[in-house]
Design a protein around this motif. Sequence first.
Motif, PDB file in Angstrom:
ATOM      1  N   TYR A  35       0.840  -1.206   0.000  1.00  0.00           N
ATOM      2  CA  TYR A  35       0.000   0.000   0.000  1.00  0.00           C
ATOM      3  C   TYR A  35       0.872   1.252   0.000  1.00  0.00           C
ATOM      4  CZ  TYR A  35      -2.875   3.617   2.328  1.00  0.00           C
ATOM      5  OH  TYR A  35      -3.504   4.783   2.684  1.00  0.00           O
ATOM      6  N   ARG A  36       1.856   1.280   0.898  1.00  0.00           N
ATOM      7  CA  ARG A  36       2.699   2.481   1.003  1.00  0.00           C
ATOM      8  C   ARG A  36       3.562   2.662  -0.237  1.00  0.00           C
ATOM      9  NH1 ARG A  36       2.829   5.441   5.857  1.00  0.00           N
ATOM     10  NH2 ARG A  36       4.032   6.836   4.553  1.00  0.00           N
ATOM     11  N   GLY A  38       2.857   1.637  -3.143  1.00  0.00           N
ATOM     12  CA  GLY A  38       1.988   1.882  -4.303  1.00  0.00           C
ATOM     13  C   GLY A  38       1.366   3.267  -4.329  1.00  0.00           C
ATOM     14  N   LEU A  39       1.532   4.067  -3.276  1.00  0.00           N
ATOM     15  CA  LEU A  39       0.929   5.402  -3.273  1.00  0.00           C
ATOM     16  C   LEU A  39       1.535   6.233  -4.403  1.00  0.00           C
ATOM     17  CD1 LEU A  39       0.844   6.321   0.529  1.00  0.00           C
ATOM     18  CD2 LEU A  39      -1.078   5.726  -0.935  1.00  0.00           C
ATOM     19  N   PRO A  40       0.699   6.906  -5.188  1.00  0.00           N
ATOM     20  CA  PRO A  40       1.251   7.709  -6.283  1.00  0.00           C
ATOM     21  C   PRO A  40       2.191   8.794  -5.743  1.00  0.00           C
ATOM     22  CG  PRO A  40      -1.117   7.494  -6.492  1.00  0.00           C
ATOM     23  CD  PRO A  40      -0.757   6.979  -5.139  1.00  0.00           C
ATOM     24  N   VAL A  41       3.233   9.048  -6.487  1.00  0.00           N
ATOM     25  CA  VAL A  41       4.195  10.052  -5.994  1.00  0.00           C
ATOM     26  C   VAL A  41       3.957  11.429  -6.605  1.00  0.00           C
ATOM     27  CG1 VAL A  41       6.029   8.417  -5.490  1.00  0.00           C
ATOM     28  CG2 VAL A  41       5.862   9.407  -7.779  1.00  0.00           C
ATOM     29  N   GLN A  42       3.013  11.504  -7.568  1.00  0.00           N
ATOM     30  CA  GLN A  42       2.769  12.801  -8.206  1.00  0.00           C
ATOM     31  C   GLN A  42       2.303  13.804  -7.160  1.00  0.00           C
ATOM     32  OE1 GLN A  42       3.450  13.078 -11.446  1.00  0.00           O
ATOM     33  NE2 GLN A  42       3.170  15.266 -11.283  1.00  0.00           N
ATOM     34  N   PRO A  43       3.004  14.915  -7.016  1.00  0.00           N
ATOM     35  CA  PRO A  43       2.610  15.865  -5.976  1.00  0.00           C
ATOM     36  C   PRO A  43       1.314  16.574  -6.308  1.00  0.00           C
ATOM     37  CG  PRO A  43       4.372  16.779  -7.305  1.00  0.00           C
ATOM     38  CD  PRO A  43       4.159  15.387  -7.779  1.00  0.00           C
ATOM     39  N   PHE A  44       0.634  17.054  -5.277  1.00  0.00           N
ATOM     40  CA  PHE A  44      -0.593  17.807  -5.484  1.00  0.00           C
ATOM     41  C   PHE A  44      -0.247  19.206  -5.991  1.00  0.00           C
ATOM     42  CE2 PHE A  44      -4.278  20.311  -4.073  1.00  0.00           C
ATOM     43  CZ  PHE A  44      -5.191  19.707  -4.910  1.00  0.00           C
ATOM     44  N   ILE A  45      -1.250  19.969  -6.336  1.00  0.00           N
ATOM     45  CA  ILE A  45      -1.044  21.254  -7.015  1.00  0.00           C
ATOM     46  C   ILE A  45      -0.120  22.209  -6.275  1.00  0.00           C
ATOM     47  CG2 ILE A  45      -3.108  21.308  -8.409  1.00  0.00           C
ATOM     48  CD1 ILE A  45      -4.450  22.898  -6.195  1.00  0.00           C
ATOM     49  N   TYR A  46      -0.080  22.146  -4.936  1.00  0.00           N
ATOM     50  CA  TYR A  46       0.767  23.093  -4.212  1.00  0.00           C
ATOM     51  C   TYR A  46       2.206  22.978  -4.709  1.00  0.00           C
ATOM     52  CZ  TYR A  46      -3.138  22.609  -1.010  1.00  0.00           C
ATOM     53  OH  TYR A  46      -4.391  22.544  -0.476  1.00  0.00           O
ATOM     54  N   ALA A  48       2.929  21.008  -7.693  1.00  0.00           N
ATOM     55  CA  ALA A  48       2.954  20.862  -9.145  1.00  0.00           C
ATOM     56  C   ALA A  48       2.886  22.201  -9.870  1.00  0.00           C
ATOM     57  CB  ALA A  48       1.801  19.974  -9.601  1.00  0.00           C
ATOM     58  N   PHE A  49       2.224  23.186  -9.274  1.00  0.00           N
ATOM     59  CA  PHE A  49       2.095  24.484  -9.960  1.00  0.00           C
ATOM     60  C   PHE A  49       3.170  25.454  -9.498  1.00  0.00           C
ATOM     61  CE2 PHE A  49      -2.739  23.956 -10.771  1.00  0.00           C
ATOM     62  CZ  PHE A  49      -2.438  23.084 -11.794  1.00  0.00           C
TER      63      PHE A  49
ATOM     64  N   TYR B  60      -5.690   8.606  -1.217  1.00  0.00           N
ATOM     65  CA  TYR B  60      -5.955   8.365  -2.633  1.00  0.00           C
ATOM     66  C   TYR B  60      -7.218   7.511  -2.757  1.00  0.00           C
ATOM     67  CZ  TYR B  60      -1.451  10.467  -3.426  1.00  0.00           C
ATOM     68  OH  TYR B  60      -0.413  11.361  -3.453  1.00  0.00           O
ATOM     69  N   VAL B 161      -1.959  14.511 -11.908  1.00  0.00           N
ATOM     70  CA  VAL B 161      -2.223  14.508 -10.467  1.00  0.00           C
ATOM     71  C   VAL B 161      -3.304  13.496 -10.070  1.00  0.00           C
ATOM     72  CG1 VAL B 161      -2.892  15.982  -8.512  1.00  0.00           C
ATOM     73  CG2 VAL B 161      -1.521  16.937 -10.355  1.00  0.00           C
ATOM     74  N   ASN B 207       5.365   9.152 -13.721  1.00  0.00           N
ATOM     75  CA  ASN B 207       5.773   7.861 -13.156  1.00  0.00           C
ATOM     76  C   ASN B 207       4.816   6.744 -13.589  1.00  0.00           C
ATOM     77  OD1 ASN B 207       3.661   9.057 -11.772  1.00  0.00           O
ATOM     78  ND2 ASN B 207       4.054   7.870  -9.941  1.00  0.00           N
ATOM     79  N   ALA B 214       1.587  -0.607  -9.626  1.00  0.00           N
ATOM     80  CA  ALA B 214       0.875  -0.543  -8.343  1.00  0.00           C
ATOM     81  C   ALA B 214      -0.613  -0.829  -8.544  1.00  0.00           C
ATOM     82  CB  ALA B 214       1.067   0.836  -7.716  1.00  0.00           C
ATOM     83  N   PHE B 223      -5.048  -3.608  -1.574  1.00  0.00           N
ATOM     84  CA  PHE B 223      -4.448  -2.929  -0.408  1.00  0.00           C
ATOM     85  C   PHE B 223      -4.946  -1.493  -0.280  1.00  0.00           C
ATOM     86  CE2 PHE B 223      -1.220  -3.549  -3.766  1.00  0.00           C
ATOM     87  CZ  PHE B 223      -1.042  -2.254  -4.220  1.00  0.00           C
ATOM     88  N   ASN B 224      -5.225  -0.828  -1.404  1.00  0.00           N
ATOM     89  CA  ASN B 224      -5.706   0.558  -1.302  1.00  0.00           C
ATOM     90  C   ASN B 224      -7.075   0.615  -0.619  1.00  0.00           C
ATOM     91  OD1 ASN B 224      -3.532   1.911  -2.453  1.00  0.00           O
ATOM     92  ND2 ASN B 224      -4.242   1.462  -4.515  1.00  0.00           N
TER      93      ASN B 224
END
Lengths: 49, 413
Positions: A35-36, A38-46, A48-49, B60, B161, B207, B214, B223-224
């Motif tokens: 789970y950890r 697999g968390l997407p790494v794309q940052p949020f807008i704060y 990303a922008f 997420y 995003v 990515n 994932a 798992f999510n």
Amino acid sequence: MSQTPEKIVRSRLARHAFSLVVGLAVGVFLHYLLYRLGLPVQPFIYVAF
Amino acid sequence: MTIKEIFQTLRAGMVTRTVLAGIVIGFVGLCLLGRRASRTPAMERFVRFTQYTSNESKYYVTVNEMMSIVRAKIKPGQILVVVGGNSILRGVAQLPDQLWTQKLQDRLGDGYCVVNFAFNASLITDAASVAAEALAKEFPRQIYIANAAPTQAPTPGGSLVYRWVYWDAYYKGLLIDDPARAKKIAANMAFRIPQPDGSFFYPFKGNIQELKLASWLDSWCYFNDFWNDVAYSDFNTIWNPLMPGLVDFMQARSNWRDPDPDGSLFPLTVRFPTETRDGELVNIRGNSDRAFNKDPNGVWQAYLPLWDDVFQRGIEDIFPPQLKARTLILLSGTATYYNKWLTDEERERDRITYEEAVRRWKLGGFDALEYGRDFAVEDHFDRTHLTKTGAAKLADVVAPKVKEMAQKLGYLK
């Protein structure tokens, strides 16, 4: 000094129970790890922008 | 006793086969519980996603969570109305009971079930659209609403995003097979811009390989769904700046209240500060300054490379063809407060740009309407977001359109 059969059985059960608990903990940890990781790494807008 | 001796003693006390059995039981057990969690709505009193139930705080949401929310909320016979889009439609600056989607629900009545799945900064093709598509078979009488700026064409499969939801649904087999969309997503991933040092920049790729891996693993292990359920209902395990503290962050996310304020209580000087006015005017002019130019005779001409090559082609394959007609695109107008700083020509250019965008969306097979041009100054919280009065006006505009679409789509037979 030899152990009584009853003690041997009890000792085996305790070892199996302990082993099962350790195994369950490892299984839960692996699931959480997926789970950890697999968390997407794309940052949020704060970020990303 | 040394640490090594402690480990040796523990090791001697274990039975390898039982440990392995425990690992399998523990892991598979959680996969099964995750599968169950994916069908159980944790957010029973769902109104909208907040900062504590979104990626802003590293939560997420899965497509199954959204589907469960709909299943828990909808009553037999109701037409499903899924609202996506960005913070404007999420209802920033509106309290939960002032929310425009609550007002839309009131105006539509019992025949409809309105669900607000909008996220801050999300596009038309992001999370809500994926959930609606995944529910298309189960609830074929559905209308999807999202918003956009007039010349903005979203990327198929979602933005960088939010695209995790698309791949989540994809690997769970919940999406409609659409070769044209798949081709366009693949083309986007391969799109690259040469850099001065000879390397290439891939603006849409990000990515993607990790995300796909994932999502594929999650389609087997769930798992999510399981750990999201734990985080929402029992205890949160991921520290983030919005939920600070050494211990407080571990509280269940359901304990955190919806933090959006009542924007109508803010004075206009706070909503439209002088210091940011020039920047906001740049944003407003940016909606239209490349869309139309005046020819030597003073007649407005559409800038066709933008409208034809970028916009029209851009919206072509964002959804499977059968989902286009049930999609309503709202073109979000900007606060009328700023009108007095625009020239007559700029206001005219803005107006025809929005009209052209509505026409182009309709040409692409969608339905569309713009809103906000006739709103009062106090209806906006800032350049784009609405206060409770703006929310009511938006619901007034959208409700008849939804009813008209439902009629046209044959939902009312």
